[in-house]
Motif scaffolding. Sequence first.
Motif, PDB file in Angstrom:
ATOM      1  N   ARG A 235      -6.867   2.312  15.380  1.00 56.46           N
ATOM      2  CA  ARG A 235      -5.594   2.907  15.816  1.00 56.46           C
ATOM      3  C   ARG A 235      -5.647   4.429  15.737  1.00 56.46           C
ATOM      4  O   ARG A 235      -5.167   5.122  16.630  1.00 56.46           O
ATOM      5  CB  ARG A 235      -4.458   2.400  14.923  1.00 56.46           C
ATOM      6  N   ALA A 236      -6.228   4.929  14.628  1.00 55.64           N
ATOM      7  CA  ALA A 236      -6.311   6.390  14.460  1.00 55.64           C
ATOM      8  C   ALA A 236      -7.191   6.986  15.555  1.00 55.64           C
ATOM      9  O   ALA A 236      -6.865   8.054  16.098  1.00 55.64           O
ATOM     10  CB  ALA A 236      -6.872   6.715  13.082  1.00 55.64           C
TER      11      ALA A 236
ATOM     12  N   CYS B 132      -1.620   4.722  10.371  1.00 55.74           N
ATOM     13  CA  CYS B 132      -2.175   3.640  11.203  1.00 55.74           C
ATOM     14  C   CYS B 132      -2.440   2.366  10.398  1.00 55.74           C
ATOM     15  O   CYS B 132      -2.619   1.300  10.982  1.00 55.74           O
ATOM     16  CB  CYS B 132      -3.469   4.095  11.858  1.00 55.74           C
ATOM     17  N   SER B 133      -2.499   2.484   9.103  1.00 54.69           N
ATOM     18  CA  SER B 133      -2.804   1.293   8.299  1.00 54.69           C
ATOM     19  C   SER B 133      -1.546   0.479   7.989  1.00 54.69           C
ATOM     20  O   SER B 133      -1.629  -0.622   7.463  1.00 54.69           O
ATOM     21  CB  SER B 133      -3.493   1.699   6.989  1.00 54.69           C
TER      22      SER B 133
ATOM     23  N   ALA C 153      -7.106   0.275  10.972  1.00 54.42           N
ATOM     24  CA  ALA C 153      -6.546   1.628  10.857  1.00 54.42           C
ATOM     25  C   ALA C 153      -7.430   2.627  11.589  1.00 54.42           C
ATOM     26  O   ALA C 153      -6.929   3.539  12.262  1.00 54.42           O
ATOM     27  CB  ALA C 153      -6.416   2.020   9.393  1.00 54.42           C
TER      28      ALA C 153
ATOM     29  N   TYR D  24     -11.571   6.974   2.553  1.00 57.60           N
ATOM     30  CA  TYR D  24     -10.196   6.451   2.625  1.00 57.60           C
ATOM     31  C   TYR D  24      -9.996   5.678   3.929  1.00 57.60           C
ATOM     32  O   TYR D  24      -9.418   4.587   3.941  1.00 57.60           O
ATOM     33  CB  TYR D  24      -9.211   7.616   2.524  1.00 57.60           C
TER      34      TYR D  24
ATOM     35  N   SER E  56      -5.942  14.042   9.364  1.00 61.68           N
ATOM     36  CA  SER E  56      -6.695  12.792   9.587  1.00 61.68           C
ATOM     37  C   SER E  56      -6.294  11.751   8.540  1.00 61.68           C
ATOM     38  O   SER E  56      -6.108  10.573   8.861  1.00 61.68           O
ATOM     39  CB  SER E  56      -8.202  13.023   9.478  1.00 61.68           C
ATOM     40  N   LEU E  57      -6.170  12.220   7.310  1.00 64.98           N
ATOM     41  CA  LEU E  57      -5.784  11.312   6.223  1.00 64.98           C
ATOM     42  C   LEU E  57      -4.401  10.711   6.475  1.00 64.98           C
ATOM     43  O   LEU E  57      -4.195   9.501   6.313  1.00 64.98           O
ATOM     44  CB  LEU E  57      -5.787  12.086   4.905  1.00 64.98           C
TER      45      LEU E  57
ATOM     46  N   LYS F  60     -11.665  -8.287  19.124  1.00 65.36           N
ATOM     47  CA  LYS F  60     -10.926  -9.382  19.746  1.00 65.36           C
ATOM     48  C   LYS F  60     -11.105  -9.291  21.265  1.00 65.36           C
ATOM     49  O   LYS F  60     -11.099  -8.198  21.816  1.00 65.36           O
ATOM     50  CB  LYS F  60      -9.478  -9.154  19.298  1.00 65.36           C
TER      51      LYS F  60
ATOM     52  N   THR G  66       2.464   2.091  14.288  1.00 67.11           N
ATOM     53  CA  THR G  66       2.217   3.128  15.291  1.00 67.11           C
ATOM     54  C   THR G  66       2.379   2.618  16.722  1.00 67.11           C
ATOM     55  O   THR G  66       2.128   3.372  17.671  1.00 67.11           O
ATOM     56  CB  THR G  66       0.803   3.708  15.119  1.00 67.11           C
TER      57      THR G  66
ATOM     58  N   SER H 123      -0.499   3.148  19.647  1.00 66.78           N
ATOM     59  CA  SER H 123      -1.784   2.600  19.229  1.00 66.78           C
ATOM     60  C   SER H 123      -1.523   1.445  18.262  1.00 66.78           C
ATOM     61  O   SER H 123      -1.086   1.703  17.150  1.00 66.78           O
ATOM     62  CB  SER H 123      -2.602   3.691  18.524  1.00 66.78           C
TER      63      SER H 123
ATOM     64  N   VAL I 126      -2.958  10.398   9.371  1.00 65.92           N
ATOM     65  CA  VAL I 126      -3.042   9.485  10.524  1.00 65.92           C
ATOM     66  C   VAL I 126      -3.623   8.137  10.089  1.00 65.92           C
ATOM     67  O   VAL I 126      -3.113   7.079  10.481  1.00 65.92           O
ATOM     68  CB  VAL I 126      -3.878  10.113  11.670  1.00 65.92           C
ATOM     69  N   PHE I 127      -4.663   8.167   9.267  1.00 65.61           N
ATOM     70  CA  PHE I 127      -5.225   6.902   8.749  1.00 65.61           C
ATOM     71  C   PHE I 127      -4.149   6.119   7.981  1.00 65.61           C
ATOM     72  O   PHE I 127      -4.011   4.917   8.123  1.00 65.61           O
ATOM     73  CB  PHE I 127      -6.407   7.169   7.813  1.00 65.61           C
ATOM     74  N   ASN I 128      -3.405   6.868   7.175  1.00 63.20           N
ATOM     75  CA  ASN I 128      -2.351   6.260   6.369  1.00 63.20           C
ATOM     76  C   ASN I 128      -1.282   5.624   7.253  1.00 63.20           C
ATOM     77  O   ASN I 128      -0.871   4.482   7.051  1.00 63.20           O
ATOM     78  CB  ASN I 128      -1.743   7.339   5.464  1.00 63.20           C
TER      79      ASN I 128
ATOM     80  N   GLY J  52      -0.881  -5.956  19.587  1.00 62.14           N
ATOM     81  CA  GLY J  52      -1.416  -5.596  18.274  1.00 62.14           C
ATOM     82  C   GLY J  52      -0.693  -6.252  17.114  1.00 62.14           C
ATOM     83  O   GLY J  52      -1.166  -6.221  15.992  1.00 62.14           O
TER      84      GLY J  52
ATOM     85  N   PRO K 209       2.389  -3.378  14.180  1.00 63.28           N
ATOM     86  CA  PRO K 209       1.795  -2.072  13.843  1.00 63.28           C
ATOM     87  C   PRO K 209       2.844  -0.972  13.864  1.00 63.28           C
ATOM     88  O   PRO K 209       3.611  -0.863  14.825  1.00 63.28           O
ATOM     89  CB  PRO K 209       0.749  -1.864  14.949  1.00 63.28           C
TER      90      PRO K 209
ATOM     91  N   VAL L  69     -12.127  11.642   2.726  1.00 65.84           N
ATOM     92  CA  VAL L  69     -11.212  11.199   3.796  1.00 65.84           C
ATOM     93  C   VAL L  69     -11.845  10.028   4.559  1.00 65.84           C
ATOM     94  O   VAL L  69     -11.173   9.037   4.878  1.00 65.84           O
ATOM     95  CB  VAL L  69     -10.877  12.368   4.756  1.00 65.84           C
TER      96      VAL L  69
ATOM     97  N   ALA M  52      -7.516   6.133  18.547  1.00 61.50           N
ATOM     98  CA  ALA M  52      -6.791   6.260  19.816  1.00 61.50           C
ATOM     99  C   ALA M  52      -6.029   7.591  19.860  1.00 61.50           C
ATOM    100  O   ALA M  52      -6.006   8.263  20.887  1.00 61.50           O
ATOM    101  CB  ALA M  52      -5.830   5.096  19.987  1.00 61.50           C
ATOM    102  N   PHE M  53      -5.416   7.948  18.735  1.00 65.11           N
ATOM    103  CA  PHE M  53      -4.712   9.246  18.675  1.00 65.11           C
ATOM    104  C   PHE M  53      -5.719  10.396  18.790  1.00 65.11           C
ATOM    105  O   PHE M  53      -5.476  11.379  19.498  1.00 65.11           O
ATOM    106  CB  PHE M  53      -3.942   9.377  17.353  1.00 65.11           C
ATOM    107  N   PHE M  54      -6.832  10.241  18.068  1.00 69.04           N
ATOM    108  CA  PHE M  54      -7.836  11.310  18.073  1.00 69.04           C
ATOM    109  C   PHE M  54      -8.434  11.485  19.470  1.00 69.04           C
ATOM    110  O   PHE M  54      -8.725  12.602  19.885  1.00 69.04           O
ATOM    111  CB  PHE M  54      -8.958  11.000  17.071  1.00 69.04           C
TER     112      PHE M  54
ATOM    113  N   GLY N 103       0.825  -1.208   0.000  1.00 65.16           N
ATOM    114  CA  GLY N 103       0.000   0.000   0.000  1.00 65.16           C
ATOM    115  C   GLY N 103       0.852   1.247   0.000  1.00 65.16           C
ATOM    116  O   GLY N 103       1.992   1.237   0.458  1.00 65.16           O
ATOM    117  N   LEU N 104       0.240   2.315  -0.516  1.00 69.58           N
ATOM    118  CA  LEU N 104       0.975   3.578  -0.600  1.00 69.58           C
ATOM    119  C   LEU N 104       1.054   4.229   0.773  1.00 69.58           C
ATOM    120  O   LEU N 104       0.075   4.256   1.511  1.00 69.58           O
ATOM    121  CB  LEU N 104       0.264   4.529  -1.564  1.00 69.58           C
TER     122      LEU N 104
ATOM    123  N   LYS O 205      -9.163   1.710   4.382  1.00 72.66           N
ATOM    124  CA  LYS O 205      -7.997   1.198   5.117  1.00 72.66           C
ATOM    125  C   LYS O 205      -8.407   0.180   6.171  1.00 72.66           C
ATOM    126  O   LYS O 205      -7.558  -0.507   6.739  1.00 72.66           O
ATOM    127  CB  LYS O 205      -7.236   2.366   5.766  1.00 72.66           C
TER     128      LYS O 205
ATOM    129  N   ASN P 299       1.517  -1.888   8.557  1.00 71.24           N
ATOM    130  CA  ASN P 299       2.019  -2.955   9.425  1.00 71.24           C
ATOM    131  C   ASN P 299       3.387  -3.364   8.888  1.00 71.24           C
ATOM    132  O   ASN P 299       3.501  -3.795   7.745  1.00 71.24           O
ATOM    133  CB  ASN P 299       1.100  -4.180   9.375  1.00 71.24           C
TER     134      ASN P 299
END
Lengths: 511, 376
Positions: free
Chosen positions: B142-143, A462-463, B139, B131, A455-456, B207, A472, A476, A458-460, A507, A470, B128, B145-147, A249-250, B135, A465
Amino acid sequence: MFEKLFGRWNNSKIHLSEPVSKEDTDLIPGGISKTVSENISALREMFGKSFDLIIKDTDVNGIKLSFAVLDGMYDNLLVSEAVVSPVLNTDYSVCDPDMLYEHIGKFRASECDSKEAVTMGEAVQFLLSGFLLLFIDGVPRCRVFSVQGYPKRSVEPPESEAQENGSHEGFVDMYKDNVTLIRRRLKSPYLRFESVTAGDTSNTSLCICYHAKRADPDIVNRVRDSLLNMKLDIVPGSGAVRPFLEAKGLSFFSSVGSTERPDVFAAKIAEGRVGVIVDGTPYALILPYLFIENFHSLDDYLNRPYYSLISRTLKLFCFFVAVFLPGIYVAVGTFHQEIFPADIIFEIASSLQETPFPLVLESIIIHFIYEIVREAGLRMPKSMGHAVSIVGALVIGDAAVTAGLISAPMLIVVAITAICSAVISPLHQPSSALRLIFIAVGGIMGLFGIMLGASLVVFNLCSVNSFGVPFTAPFSPFDRYAMRDSVFFAGWKKVGKRFIQIQNMKGSDKH
Amino acid sequence: MTAPVKISSFQFYNILFLSRVFAVVTYIANLRIDLSPSDKAASSVFTALYLFVTCIPTYLLLRKDSQSSIITRASCLSPVFAKILCIVYIADFLYYGTVTAARFELLISSVMFPETNMAFFMLVPLAVAGYGAYKGIEAQGRAAAFFLVLVLLSFAFVFLTILKDFDPLNFPPLFYEGAGGSAAIGAFTCARTGEVFSVALLLPFVKNHKNHHIFLWSAAVGVTVIAADTVISGVLGTFGNTQLFSMYSVSVLAEFGFVERMDAVITCIWMLCAVVKLSFTVFACSYLLLCLFGKKLRLLYISLTAAALFAGMLAVSSSVLNFASVVTSAFTIYGYVFTACVVPLAVLLGEKIKQNKNNKNIENKTLISDSAGDPQ
């Protein structure tokens, strides 16, 4: 008609995607001939007019011999003292070619490491690696001697990871020297170094390094498979190998770490990670890798824990400043002036009035100029460094503001950003790209856009592995024990009490 | 239906918490009934109470089996029932997602940037969110948790800076005009989002699920809602009744050092929560579409859901009155009660009936075999 068109397109594609050369030595046909002259002719044909192929013919006890070596790749003294002289002084009793072959291997040239090549491809591979080849008339095999002695860089302090308290030894370009540097730091019989060859043309040696008792065998296997399945023609450096080891993934961020320091590398291997050393480059790769490790340095572990907290917090702060500050400045200056008190906003507004460009454009221009100056500083000859510094400082820094092309607050923002991005050198590439994106987004959508962009990202982030761990972690998913070495370092007394293997972090796939 | 990627129970409830917080910070209590500040603060107690009560059917459902989703369990009863349930849930998620997006659009168009093209502005958060959904829930977890850290810090920061404006005199006697208004507003606030039924739906992605976590979550949401409403009412007083987004108004009044307004901070919280909520909605809808059609066309499902949300948002947020009529409709409460309480109880009842039927069949078979084996 379409078929014709597509057919032509497909053909041209196939033609273009074919490798330029197929010099893979595995593809060299045939075994080694019993006749020396045939083998030598084959070598001469293969190397053509290359002047560096040295061939010496001689005879021992009436048996024809030929030595072959590449000029500049061998140690003169070793060749004469450890191989040629003992071979030429062989007893008269040895008069059978096979007996001579065995005798040389076992008794005559026993001072240097010798191996056997059965095919011409193998022999050429050894020759290209700096070995001395010995062909004996009547023997369809080749004795190869490890006599390498080419010029190489000595062990020097690492340039990209200078430390206050750490060792002054950095990796060098020769991967075998790097192996020695690691062995000296991890004196464990479970330390493994596996050799893999990559690059169809370059046949570059790669070395997979891991601790057999601590590394996850699954990760080791996956790394090995990834390296073996790489489709590369040449391997110019570890950066070429990195994409094959990164998470799918990118992503803006690399999930493979890199270090120039053998002490850091050894410490990571002891944590159960897998390392990859690429011959010809002083940068070794480490995986799995965590995002927070971009903010770690060896000094953090060697200084007092409170100071490492300060140092890491500063680096995190610098990362946020390097990525977001120009974007936020543009967003606030364009859309949310109400955040600042009147005095500050008047100052900013008056300086903006004097410049011809909108804030977003001004910001992008000045950042491009900064990146150009930085590139020039990296690539130009050192003798020209002063000239560029003067041009950068005077023309951009002073004259542009005086001429009213750029506002002074913007220049301050750029200067702060540049210094901050230098603090977090492992994240320079993503922070440069993200900075420009956030400037554009902040100029179009204000803080609203900055937050959405964040946000984008952070999603990127967090995805990702990294080999099942993980990226992150340990934030998290949260891992209490691993947090002892995250933003702060709890000190050796606490960290040493309980050892955490990276694959067992919360995780991760194994947890 | 297999769900290979799993997140921890904490991550899952964290997403739900942030989704709820979004409903709290976009509090528009006075759309239907004009309440005194005390009654408004009291309505949040009702909200917490309703939320706790409506969690009970889901808890009972989870107590029996905390590994299978409600759709899987419904399909064991009847595949047609499961399909109908999927459609109902999709409609519910789309409704709540549309309201979320519309609420956000309303905030921006009416308070922040009145002259901006909202269609473009709303397309970006939906992209967004799409997206984030693409993911996957891992994702998102995990995100979130930061937020969560950012949201809690920002809340604490804004509330601490505004406390100097907190005036106890803003609270008139409680329930002066009766408790009905507070109870009604509490019900609407509770029915504002549909996290409760997502627990039963998305369990296969969690889980080590502990059943009592749902109550911990409802308690955490309750405390946050009560705290937020009390501070808002104490600071704004009756002035709050004239404000469309009272939380936003509070943040405008807050100041710290040279920063004279905190509305940007609150807007950022809004955005983070909105993105989490929308991406969770899109993910849940795409999962339901997968359950419904069985084909793994994730990108298509995500795009369809995002497009539906965008269209719904444009329709609902065309005017404040339009939005008010949608949000304050009694059907919101009926729909919430149906999906959060009736459906889990119906599944439980269906399972009970099926089990009794099976037991009876086994008993009959045993009797028949006993009588067949009788030597008479």
